[in-house]
Write an enzyme that holds these catalytic residues in place. Structure first.
Site, PDB file in Angstrom:
ATOM      1  N   HIS A  93      28.991   4.325  28.826  1.00 57.50           N
ATOM      2  CA  HIS A  93      30.220   3.535  28.707  1.00 57.50           C
ATOM      3  C   HIS A  93      29.875   2.143  28.226  1.00 57.50           C
ATOM      4  CE1 HIS A  93      28.619   3.468  32.808  1.00 57.50           C
ATOM      5  NE2 HIS A  93      28.987   2.202  32.870  1.00 57.50           N
ATOM      6  N   ASP A 131      38.710  -1.501  33.818  1.00 55.11           N
ATOM      7  CA  ASP A 131      37.750  -1.352  34.909  1.00 55.11           C
ATOM      8  C   ASP A 131      38.455  -1.603  36.244  1.00 55.11           C
ATOM      9  OD1 ASP A 131      34.361  -1.575  34.958  1.00 55.11           O
ATOM     10  OD2 ASP A 131      35.451  -2.072  36.802  1.00 55.11           O
ATOM     11  N   ILE A 132      38.104  -0.799  37.235  1.00 60.72           N
ATOM     12  CA  ILE A 132      38.734  -0.896  38.551  1.00 60.72           C
ATOM     13  C   ILE A 132      38.317  -2.177  39.284  1.00 60.72           C
ATOM     14  CG2 ILE A 132      36.986   0.283  39.967  1.00 60.72           C
ATOM     15  CD1 ILE A 132      39.264   2.033  41.055  1.00 60.72           C
ATOM     16  N   GLY A 156      21.352  -1.433  35.589  1.00 62.64           N
ATOM     17  CA  GLY A 156      22.559  -1.555  36.412  1.00 62.64           C
ATOM     18  C   GLY A 156      23.578  -0.460  36.182  1.00 62.64           C
ATOM     19  N   GLN A 157      23.156   0.650  35.576  1.00 70.09           N
ATOM     20  CA  GLN A 157      24.107   1.754  35.327  1.00 70.09           C
ATOM     21  C   GLN A 157      24.407   2.494  36.630  1.00 70.09           C
ATOM     22  OE1 GLN A 157      22.825   4.636  32.397  1.00 70.09           O
ATOM     23  NE2 GLN A 157      24.776   5.735  32.458  1.00 70.09           N
ATOM     24  N   HIS A 177      31.201  -1.664  28.378  1.00 70.17           N
ATOM     25  CA  HIS A 177      32.091  -2.655  28.982  1.00 70.17           C
ATOM     26  C   HIS A 177      32.556  -3.601  27.881  1.00 70.17           C
ATOM     27  CE1 HIS A 177      30.751  -2.051  33.303  1.00 70.17           C
ATOM     28  NE2 HIS A 177      29.711  -1.516  32.663  1.00 70.17           N
TER      29      HIS A 177
HETATM   30  P1  5GP Z   1      28.098   0.494  35.276  1.00 70.52           P
HETATM   31  O1  5GP Z   1      27.708  -0.264  36.517  1.00 70.52           O
HETATM   32  O2  5GP Z   1      27.672   1.937  35.333  1.00 70.52           O
HETATM   33  O3  5GP Z   1      27.644  -0.183  33.996  1.00 70.52           O
HETATM   34  O4  5GP Z   1      29.675   0.425  35.192  1.00 70.52           O
HETATM   35  C1  5GP Z   1      30.490   1.305  35.875  1.00 70.52           C
HETATM   36  C2  5GP Z   1      31.833   0.635  35.939  1.00 70.52           C
HETATM   37  O5  5GP Z   1      32.807   1.607  36.260  1.00 70.52           O
HETATM   38  C3  5GP Z   1      31.935  -0.471  36.978  1.00 70.52           C
HETATM   39  O6  5GP Z   1      32.297  -1.695  36.357  1.00 70.52           O
HETATM   40  C4  5GP Z   1      33.018   0.029  37.935  1.00 70.52           C
HETATM   41  O7  5GP Z   1      33.847  -1.004  38.414  1.00 70.52           O
HETATM   42  C5  5GP Z   1      33.773   1.023  37.084  1.00 70.52           C
HETATM   43  N1  5GP Z   1      34.385   2.117  37.846  1.00 70.52           N
HETATM   44  C6  5GP Z   1      33.779   2.881  38.787  1.00 70.52           C
HETATM   45  N2  5GP Z   1      34.629   3.813  39.257  1.00 70.52           N
HETATM   46  C7  5GP Z   1      35.807   3.628  38.578  1.00 70.52           C
HETATM   47  C8  5GP Z   1      37.078   4.289  38.621  1.00 70.52           C
HETATM   48  O8  5GP Z   1      37.303   5.236  39.371  1.00 70.52           O
HETATM   49  N3  5GP Z   1      38.036   3.813  37.789  1.00 70.52           N
HETATM   50  C9  5GP Z   1      37.822   2.750  36.944  1.00 70.52           C
HETATM   51  N4  5GP Z   1      38.844   2.362  36.153  1.00 70.52           N
HETATM   52  N5  5GP Z   1      36.631   2.119  36.870  1.00 70.52           N
HETATM   53  C10 5GP Z   1      35.643   2.545  37.680  1.00 70.52           C
END
Ligand code: 5GP
Ligand code: ZN
Length: 114
Positions: free
Chosen positions: A100, A30-31, A93-94, A102
């Site tokens: 995906h 994760d970034i 929180g998506q 985590h």
């Molecule tokens: P969500 O909030 O949808 O459950 O998780 C999305 C996740 O994707 C977040 O933890 C965010 O940091 C990660 N993310 C968003 N853009 C990028 C990216 O360009 N590269 C990587 N490696 N992670 C990303």
């Protein structure tokens, strides 16, 4: 899907720090890590969210959990434990519309989540 961020990462059009890859899924760090270990496991097939899991694609979810078990042992956090999180929809929180999972480890993660 052409304009999906995670599809672009899977295709290598956007760089990522890869953890693992097979025919069904791709895993990358994760970034914005929320724990000492924080990577995402995504199906290669574009599935928008957990709401799109059905009889045809549900085997991928089981596969993802199996892959995480393997990586937990290989990367050394199996014994201390870890958390697999799927955020679904606005209140979940998506923020990226490609399902995906985590994987968080390396510290006591606490409960309940925020
Ligand atoms: P969500 O909030 O949808 O459950 O998780 C999305 C996740 O994707 C977040 O933890 C965010 O940091 C990660 N993310 C968003 N853009 C990028 C990216 O360009 N590269 C990587 N490696 N992670 C990303
Ligand atoms: Zn996608």
């Amino acid at each position: 899907m052409s304009d999906c961020l995670f599809c672009k990462i899977i295709r290598g059009e956007i760089p990522s720090n890869k953890v693992y890859e097979d025919e069904l899924c791709y895993a990358f760090y994760d970034i914005e890590p929320q724990a000492p270990v924080h990577f995402l496991v995504v199906p290669k097939e574009h599935i928008a969210s957990a709401l799109e899991i059905n009889d045809e694609n549900s085997h991928i979810v089981g596969h993802v959990f199996k892959v995480v078990e393997k990586l937990a042992n290989e990367l050394g956090f199996a014994q201390d434990g870890y958390r697999i999180v799927n955020n679904c929809g606005k209140d979940g929180g998506q923020t990226v519309g490609h399902i995906h999972f985590h994987v968080l480890a390396g510290r006591n993660l606490g409960w309940p989540p925020g």
